[in-house]
Motif scaffolding. Structure first.
Motif, PDB file in Angstrom:
ATOM      1  N   VAL A 234       0.858  -1.182   0.000  1.00  0.00           N
ATOM      2  CA  VAL A 234       0.000   0.000   0.000  1.00  0.00           C
ATOM      3  C   VAL A 234       0.899   1.239   0.000  1.00  0.00           C
ATOM      4  N   ASP A 235       0.723   2.085  -1.020  1.00  0.00           N
ATOM      5  CA  ASP A 235       1.499   3.321  -1.127  1.00  0.00           C
ATOM      6  C   ASP A 235       0.592   4.517  -0.854  1.00  0.00           C
ATOM      7  N   ILE A 236       1.212   5.593  -0.350  1.00  0.00           N
ATOM      8  CA  ILE A 236       0.469   6.838  -0.092  1.00  0.00           C
ATOM      9  C   ILE A 236       1.178   7.978  -0.796  1.00  0.00           C
ATOM     10  N   ALA A 237       0.432   8.744  -1.588  1.00  0.00           N
ATOM     11  CA  ALA A 237       0.975   9.986  -2.168  1.00  0.00           C
ATOM     12  C   ALA A 237       0.107  11.127  -1.671  1.00  0.00           C
ATOM     13  N   ASN A 238       0.739  12.152  -1.127  1.00  0.00           N
ATOM     14  CA  ASN A 238      -0.041  13.288  -0.634  1.00  0.00           C
ATOM     15  C   ASN A 238       0.630  14.591  -1.032  1.00  0.00           C
ATOM     16  N   ARG A 239      -0.196  15.624  -1.230  1.00  0.00           N
ATOM     17  CA  ARG A 239       0.334  16.950  -1.569  1.00  0.00           C
ATOM     18  C   ARG A 239       1.352  17.382  -0.522  1.00  0.00           C
ATOM     19  N   ASP A 240       1.015  17.191   0.743  1.00  0.00           N
ATOM     20  CA  ASP A 240       1.935  17.522   1.834  1.00  0.00           C
ATOM     21  C   ASP A 240       2.579  16.215   2.315  1.00  0.00           C
ATOM     22  N   PRO A 241       3.831  15.943   1.912  1.00  0.00           N
ATOM     23  CA  PRO A 241       4.441  14.645   2.246  1.00  0.00           C
ATOM     24  C   PRO A 241       4.563  14.419   3.756  1.00  0.00           C
ATOM     25  N   ALA A 242       4.675  15.497   4.534  1.00  0.00           N
ATOM     26  CA  ALA A 242       4.823  15.319   5.994  1.00  0.00           C
ATOM     27  C   ALA A 242       3.575  14.662   6.578  1.00  0.00           C
ATOM     28  N   ARG A 243       2.417  15.003   6.015  1.00  0.00           N
ATOM     29  CA  ARG A 243       1.175  14.391   6.517  1.00  0.00           C
ATOM     30  C   ARG A 243       1.123  12.899   6.145  1.00  0.00           C
ATOM     31  N   ALA A 244       1.650  12.575   4.964  1.00  0.00           N
ATOM     32  CA  ALA A 244       1.716  11.157   4.565  1.00  0.00           C
ATOM     33  C   ALA A 244       2.651  10.404   5.511  1.00  0.00           C
ATOM     34  N   GLU A 245       3.765  11.027   5.869  1.00  0.00           N
ATOM     35  CA  GLU A 245       4.716  10.393   6.802  1.00  0.00           C
ATOM     36  C   GLU A 245       4.041  10.144   8.154  1.00  0.00           C
ATOM     37  N   ALA A 246       3.235  11.108   8.586  1.00  0.00           N
ATOM     38  CA  ALA A 246       2.546  10.954   9.880  1.00  0.00           C
ATOM     39  C   ALA A 246       1.561   9.791   9.812  1.00  0.00           C
ATOM     40  N   LEU A 247       0.889   9.649   8.677  1.00  0.00           N
ATOM     41  CA  LEU A 247      -0.037   8.514   8.518  1.00  0.00           C
ATOM     42  C   LEU A 247       0.718   7.189   8.624  1.00  0.00           C
ATOM     43  N   VAL A 248       1.837   7.122   7.922  1.00  0.00           N
ATOM     44  CA  VAL A 248       2.635   5.889   7.905  1.00  0.00           C
ATOM     45  C   VAL A 248       3.129   5.528   9.310  1.00  0.00           C
ATOM     46  N   ARG A 249       3.490   6.535  10.076  1.00  0.00           N
ATOM     47  CA  ARG A 249       3.971   6.251  11.441  1.00  0.00           C
ATOM     48  C   ARG A 249       2.864   5.711  12.328  1.00  0.00           C
ATOM     49  N   SER A 250       1.614   6.088  12.042  1.00  0.00           N
ATOM     50  CA  SER A 250       0.560   5.746  13.001  1.00  0.00           C
ATOM     51  C   SER A 250      -0.325   4.583  12.563  1.00  0.00           C
ATOM     52  N   ILE A 251      -0.204   4.118  11.308  1.00  0.00           N
ATOM     53  CA  ILE A 251      -1.075   3.013  10.861  1.00  0.00           C
ATOM     54  C   ILE A 251      -0.234   1.792  10.525  1.00  0.00           C
ATOM     55  N   GLU A 252      -0.573   0.686  11.190  1.00  0.00           N
ATOM     56  CA  GLU A 252       0.249  -0.516  11.042  1.00  0.00           C
ATOM     57  C   GLU A 252      -0.644  -1.743  11.254  1.00  0.00           C
ATOM     58  N   VAL A 253      -0.442  -2.769  10.425  1.00  0.00           N
ATOM     59  CA  VAL A 253      -1.169  -4.033  10.599  1.00  0.00           C
ATOM     60  C   VAL A 253      -0.142  -5.158  10.531  1.00  0.00           C
ATOM     61  N   ASP A 254      -0.008  -5.926  11.590  1.00  0.00           N
ATOM     62  CA  ASP A 254       0.950  -7.048  11.649  1.00  0.00           C
ATOM     63  C   ASP A 254       2.332  -6.637  11.146  1.00  0.00           C
ATOM     64  N   GLY A 255       2.796  -5.482  11.538  1.00  0.00           N
ATOM     65  CA  GLY A 255       4.136  -5.028  11.144  1.00  0.00           C
ATOM     66  C   GLY A 255       4.192  -4.384   9.771  1.00  0.00           C
ATOM     67  N   ARG A 256       3.084  -4.407   9.019  1.00  0.00           N
ATOM     68  CA  ARG A 256       3.086  -3.777   7.681  1.00  0.00           C
ATOM     69  C   ARG A 256       2.598  -2.338   7.792  1.00  0.00           C
ATOM     70  N   ARG A 257       3.290  -1.464   7.063  1.00  0.00           N
ATOM     71  CA  ARG A 257       2.880  -0.053   7.001  1.00  0.00           C
ATOM     72  C   ARG A 257       2.849   0.373   5.536  1.00  0.00           C
ATOM     73  N   PRO A 258       2.084   1.435   5.223  1.00  0.00           N
ATOM     74  CA  PRO A 258       2.163   1.947   3.851  1.00  0.00           C
ATOM     75  C   PRO A 258       3.515   2.612   3.604  1.00  0.00           C
ATOM     76  N   ALA A 259       3.838   2.817   2.333  1.00  0.00           N
ATOM     77  CA  ALA A 259       5.076   3.532   1.974  1.00  0.00           C
ATOM     78  C   ALA A 259       4.680   4.863   1.337  1.00  0.00           C
ATOM     79  N   VAL A 260       5.462   5.899   1.629  1.00  0.00           N
ATOM     80  CA  VAL A 260       5.184   7.207   1.013  1.00  0.00           C
ATOM     81  C   VAL A 260       5.850   7.262  -0.355  1.00  0.00           C
ATOM     82  N   VAL A 261       5.088   7.644  -1.373  1.00  0.00           N
ATOM     83  CA  VAL A 261       5.635   7.751  -2.735  1.00  0.00           C
ATOM     84  C   VAL A 261       5.268   9.124  -3.297  1.00  0.00           C
ATOM     85  N   PRO A 262       5.961   9.565  -4.360  1.00  0.00           N
ATOM     86  CA  PRO A 262       5.595  10.848  -4.967  1.00  0.00           C
ATOM     87  C   PRO A 262       4.262  10.745  -5.709  1.00  0.00           C
TER      88      PRO A 262
END
Ligand code: NDP
Length: 274
Positions: A152-180
């Protein structure tokens, strides 16, 4: 008569009042769904009014789904895992937060007939899924997709907000990755538009070849440009924001009233078939 509010900004074009008021009328419930245009600096005061007035609960929409979480008296476990609340129930001057977006997203995916043969059940496992946006709706989709997929990848206009999402959402050790943002390159096997792009006639994925699944969360009376292009493209399965809107609304209705939602009455109140 009790009220249910839609708290957000802007809310003027929301399709939720038609659905909920049709459902209240069908079941003979003396309630009314009302729009409450709420700027950032009015959110606390609006919640205080909810506690004091005859209000059953509320939906929360753009841009308050994340901010509202820390202003409530109680938050259900799933909403806390997502990090966003789209439904509030008011009981004895206490406000309790829930999230029905994840449920609505999953029901909309399940309900969609596929344009190419596919295994039954949840559609994605090893597919690469791109979510556009990192707000409240993106959080609900990210948690749902991570429960079923490794990529699961995340692209957001404000990359810092995407990073915050990635830090806080996790399932069995899997997290999304931030992409352009996917300009001029393929967005993988599925894309979810969890931004308001499309509301003003713009296309969220301009200049990009569409993947096999296009899921556009934007719920509009007219199809968005992305949904139109996806429907006109061979072998692309399209999930329209109206379908998610219907299913999240049904679950919210049940939380406020404690009775099963009249789904077909709510569906018929939408401006086009889904
Ligand atoms: P939030 O305010 O929580 O998040 C908005 C997101 O959209 C942010 O990622 C923001 O990026 C991005 N965004 C806003 N404007 C632009 C723009 N001009 N260009 C690119 N990105 C932009 O809102 P929600 O998550 O609650 O809602 C997002 C969308 O999903 C809305 O259109 C809403 O109607 C829809 N939705 C539909 C549902 C349904 O049932 N169909 C349910 C829930 C939401 P940034 O961080 O950079 O500001």
């Amino acid at each position: 008569m009790s009220q249910v509010w839609l708290i957000g900004h802007p809310v003027a074009h929301s399709l939720s009042p038609a659905m909920h008021n049709a459902a209240f009328a069908k079941l003979g419930l003396p309630h009314r769904y009302e729009l409450k245009e709420t700027a950032d600096d009015q959110l606390v005061a609006t919640l205080d009014r909810m506690r004091r007035e005859d209000v059953l609960g509320a939906n929360v929409t753009i841009p308050h789904k994340e901010a509202v979480l820390r202003l409530l008296d109680e938050v259900d476990d799933e909403a806390r895992r997502i990090g966003a609340v789209n439904t509030i129930v008011s009981r004895a001057e206490r406000l309790i937060g829930y999230n029905t977006d994840k449920y609505g997203f999953e029901k909309a995916l399940e309900a969609q007939p596929r344009r190419i043969p596919w295994a039954e059940g949840f559609p994605f496992a090893d597919d690469r899924i791109l979510i556009l946006g990192a707000g409240g709706a993106a959080r609900a989709c990210a948690l749902s997709l991570l429960e079923h997929s490794n990529n699961v990848d995340i692209a957001n206009r404000d990359p810092a907000r995407a990073e915050a999402l990635v830090r806080s959402i996790e399932v069995d050790g899997r997290r999304p990755a931030v992409v352009p943002w996917p300009r001029g390159r393929e967005p993988g096997d599925a894309v979810v538009n969890a931004t308001p792009l499309g509301l003003k006639g713009e296309e969220a994925l301009e200049d990009v070849r569409l993947p096999m699944w296009v899921i556009d969360l934007v719920p509009t009376a007219e199809e968005t440009p992305l949904v139109k292009r996806a429907k006109a493209t061979e072998n692309v399965t399209v999930v329209d924001g109206l379908s998610m809107l219907l299913h999240q609304a049904a679950r919210s209705f049940e939380l406020w009233t404690g009775v099963p939602a009249p789904l077909e009455v709510m569906r018929a109140a939408l401006p086009r078939p889904v």
